[in-house]
Design a protein around this motif. Sequence first.
Motif, short mmCIF file in Angstrom:
data_model
loop_
_atom_site.label_atom_id
_atom_site.label_comp_id
_atom_site.label_asym_id
_atom_site.label_seq_id
_atom_site.Cartn_x
_atom_site.Cartn_y
_atom_site.Cartn_z
N SER A 58 0.86 -1.09 -0.02
CA SER A 58 0.03 0.05 -0.16
C SER A 58 0.85 1.43 0.01
N ALA A 59 1.81 1.21 0.67
CA ALA A 59 2.80 2.23 0.88
C ALA A 59 3.55 2.57 -0.55
N GLN A 73 2.29 1.63 -3.39
CA GLN A 73 1.40 2.31 -4.56
C GLN A 73 1.01 3.67 -4.11
N SER A 74 0.92 4.14 -2.94
CA SER A 74 0.73 5.45 -2.50
C SER A 74 1.91 6.35 -3.06
N GLN A 132 1.52 9.27 -5.72
CA GLN A 132 1.85 10.69 -5.55
C GLN A 132 3.18 11.42 -6.29
N ARG A 164 8.06 7.06 2.44
CA ARG A 164 7.95 5.66 2.21
C ARG A 164 9.02 4.91 2.93
#
Length: 185
Positions: free
Chosen positions: A51-52, A54-55, A59, A142
């Motif tokens: 998830s991190a 992908q974020s 961004q 991240r």
Amino acid sequence: MCVPVLGLTATQGGLFLGSLGLGLASGISQRNAARAAADQQYQSSLIANRSAEQSFSAQQEALADNLKETRASSAQENLAKTIEGLQAKGRTIASEQAGLTVGYLLRDAERQSANARESINQALESATKQYRRNVDGLVAQRDNRRNELQSNINQAYNQIPSLGSVLLNVATSGLNSYTSIANLA
């Protein structure tokens, strides 16, 4: 029946051996539960890390798109300022003025156009530097999240008692039980 090695009666020996067995079973059960919890923490951390990532990607892509739009806009503004400068020169020449005044007016039009283009280029350079700082911030964010997840995994696995510690606890408990039983005899 008697447990001659330990000097206990059959009842005392049975209680002592039962206590050891229960202590060992409890210790192994606790160890297995801690391992299952650590494995669950690991799986949860893998999901959180995806998830991190992908974020981070989303961004970074948004920042890159913003910079791309800023560059395109700056290129259009530069072109517009160049055209304005050429038009100002053309108007000056078309006015059919003669002498030093025409030269001054032409140089002034060129200077104004160049100043405007330089201002646009500086704003673009500033936007590019800000993009790099923003991306560096995203990378740090991240990496911080990854380190936090790794720390959680390490803590979970560190909570698993070693087999040696389980056996040592059983032996200590057994010694305490033996002492208590032997004192009763």
